[in-house]
Write an enzyme that holds these catalytic residues in place. Structure first.
Site, PDB file in Angstrom:
ATOM      1  N   GLU A 196       0.827  -1.223   0.000  1.00 25.92           N
ATOM      2  CA  GLU A 196       0.000   0.000   0.000  1.00 25.92           C
ATOM      3  C   GLU A 196       0.854   1.262   0.000  1.00 25.92           C
ATOM      4  OE1 GLU A 196      -3.469   0.516   2.411  1.00 25.92           O
ATOM      5  OE2 GLU A 196      -4.107  -1.556   2.126  1.00 25.92           O
ATOM      6  N   ASP A 306       1.379  -8.516   2.874  1.00 25.29           N
ATOM      7  CA  ASP A 306      -0.009  -8.527   3.348  1.00 25.29           C
ATOM      8  C   ASP A 306      -0.764  -9.504   2.445  1.00 25.29           C
ATOM      9  OD1 ASP A 306      -2.611  -8.151   4.058  1.00 25.29           O
ATOM     10  OD2 ASP A 306      -2.720  -6.037   3.452  1.00 25.29           O
TER      11      ASP A 306
END
Length: 415
Positions: A196, A306
Site C-alpha cells: 500500500e 499482506d
C-alpha cells in the site's frame, strides 16, 4: 514539577532521600508515552552510576526517546511536546550510562541525530550536550565491552521488515509515513517489504531513507516496494509477475540478490482483498508459492507481505508446500505477535459504536524456503512493530502492525 526540581544539583539528594527512584520506576511502563518519558527524565537526573546500571528501561521508551529527538530536530523552534532539543540530548546522555540502554540507543539510530545536533546546534549548551553524549555512546570501551556501531548491522545477522503502511488512507498520511521513516532509519533493516505504497509516500521514503535502493512494482494507484540496503544487498535481477485474473491490480514482486554474500530470492505481494475474493486470493497464493518452491535451489527464499489470508483458506489449499516455513510458527507461535490486523487495539479503522465484535486476523505473514544444502540462516525473533500511537495525531502509523524478523547467519553452512 519534580523534573524541574531535579534539574538543580542541590535538590537531588533531597529527592533521593524521599525514595523517588522506587516510586517512579513503575511509571516507565505507563501506557502514556508522555508519562514514561517524564519519569525517565527524572530518573536519569537522580540515579547514580550503579542505580542507572541496574535500572531496567524497556525498549519501547528508548525508541520513543530517540523518536522525540528526531521530531524536535524537524521543528523550527527545536521543541517536541514539552521538551527542548537540549533537554532531550541531556536525557540521552544520562540514560546512556547504562550499558544495555547504550546499545538500544545506538540500535534505534541516536548517533546520526546527535551528530546533526552537534553540527547544527544553535547554542553552546546544545553542542556540549550532544558531543558529551556522543563521547559517552561511542567510547571504545565500557565495562570491557566495545560499543556497537550503527553504521552497519551485524555481519552475523539479517533483519527483514514487512509492513502494509496504509497508503490508501489519506488521513494523517504525512505524519504516519514520517513515523514509518523514523522506524526504518532507527532499526535499519537489511530488507524491507512495503505494501500500500502510493507515489506521495514513495517520494517521502526515497528522500529520507538514503541508505536504500527502491524497487517498486508500479507507480500508479497503490503498489508494493522492496527496499534493500545499499552496502549489504546486491541485486542481480528483478521481476514483476502480474496476477492476470486480479480485479485489484495485484502482482508478485520478485528480486534475486545476495545479502551479506548469501544468494537469496526476495518476494512480496499484497494479495486480493475482501472476503468475496477468497477464491482469487487462494489462486494468487498458490501461484506465489509455486515461485517460492521452484526458485533456484542454491538460494534462500524470503516471501512476505499482506496476504489478506486466513488460516481456513490455507487449510483449504491443503496447507503450505513441503519445505515452505511460516516464520511466526517457526519462532514459537507467540500469541502476542499473532495478529497483525487487530481492530481491538488499532483504532485507525472506524467501526460502528454499537459493534461489539472487533476482528483480529493474521493477514501479514513471512514465509521462508531454505536452499537444497543445509540452512544458511535461522529465524531467531519475530516482532510486531508500529504499536505505539503518534502523539501529534493520536493514530497508529498504519492499520496493520509491521513484522520485524531477525535471522542468524549460520557460519558453518556458509563457508
Amino acid at each position: 514539577m519534580l523534573y524541574i526540581v531535579t534539574m538543580f544539583e542541590e535538590n537531588i539528594q533531597r529527592i533521593r532521600d524521599l525514595k523517588c527512584i522506587e516510586t517512579l520506576t513503575p511509571y516507565l511502563n505507563s501506557a502514556d508515552n508522555g508519562i514514561r518519558l517524564l519519569s525517565l527524565a527524572v530518573l536519569s537526573n537522580i540515579a547514580n552510576e550503579s542505580e542507572i546500571q541496574n535500572l531496567k528501561i524497556n525498549d519501547g521508551i528508548i525508541r520513543y526517546l530517540v523518536w522525540a529527538v528526531s521530531m524536535a530536530l524537524k521543528t523550527e523552534c527545536e521543541v517536541w511536546d514539552i521538551w527542548s532539543l537540549t533537554e532531550l540530548a541531556k536525557i540521552v546522555k544520562q540514560v546512556a550510562r547504562n550499558d544495555t540502554n547504550r546499545g538500544l540507543l545506538v540500535q534505534h539510530g541516536v548517533v546520526p541525530l546527535l551528530v546533526e545536533i552537534a553540527e547544527q546546534g544553535e547554542t553552546e549548551e546544545q553542542y556540549a550536550q550532544s558531543t558529551e553524549c556522543l563521547q559517552e555512546i561511542t567510547s571504545e570501551e565500557s565495562n570491557g565491552k566495545q560499543s556497537i556501531s550503527d553504521e552497519e548491522s551485524s555481519p552475523e545477522e539479517i533483519k527483514l521488515l514487512s509492513w502494509n503502511i496504509e497508503g490508501i488512507s489519506t488521513v494523517n498520511i504525512k505524519e504516519r509515513t514520517s513515523a514509518v521513516i523514523t522506524f526504518i532509519n532507527s532499526e535499519r533493516p537489511d530488507v524491507i517489504f512495503l505494501q500500500e505504497v502510493i507515489v506521495d509516500t514513495l517520494e517521502m521514503l526515497s528522500r529520507k531513507c538514503l541508505d536504500y535502493t527502491f524497487i517498486e512494482s508500479a507507480v500508479e494507484s497503490y503498489f508494493t516496494v522492496i527496499m534493500v540496503k545499499h552496502k549489504v544487498v546486491q541485486v542481480t535481477d528483478s521481476k514483476i509477475i502480474p496476477f492476470t485474473s486480479s480485479t485489484q491490480g495485484r502482482t508478485l514482486q520478485k528480486v534475486e540478490c545476495t545479502i551479506k554474500a548469501l544468494p537469496c530470492v526476495l518476494m512480496t505481494s499484497h494479495l486480493e482483498s475482501m472476503k468475496t475474493h477468497s477464491d482469487e486470493r487462494k489462486h494468487q497464493m498458490k501461484r506465489a508459492l509455486h515461485h517460492v518452491v521452484n526458485a533456484s535451489r542454491d538460494r534462500t527464499v524470503l516471501f512476505g507481505g499482506d496476504f489478506n489470508i486466513k488460516d481456513r483458506e490455507i487449510r483449504e489449499m491443503k496447507g503450505l508446500p513441503k519445505g515452505v516455513l511460516d516464520l511466526w510458527i517457526e519462532t514459537g507461535r507467540n500469541k502476542e505477535t499473532q495478529f497483525t490486523w487487530d481492530t481491538s487495539i488499532n483504532t485507525n479503522q472506524t467501526w460502528a459504536a454499537n459493534q461489539d465484535f472487533k476482528p483480529k486476523i493474521r493477514f501479514d505473514r513471512i514465509y521462508m524456503r531454505h536452499p537444497k544444502t543445509e540452512p544458511v540462516i535461522s529465524p531467531v525473533s519475530f516482532q510486531l512493530i508500529g504499536q505505539e500511537k503518534i502523539p501529534s495525531c493520536d493514530c497508529f502509523p498504519s492499520d496493520h502492525w509491521g513484522i520485524l524478523v531477525r535471522f542468524d547467519i549460520n557460519k558453518s553452512n556458509t563457508t
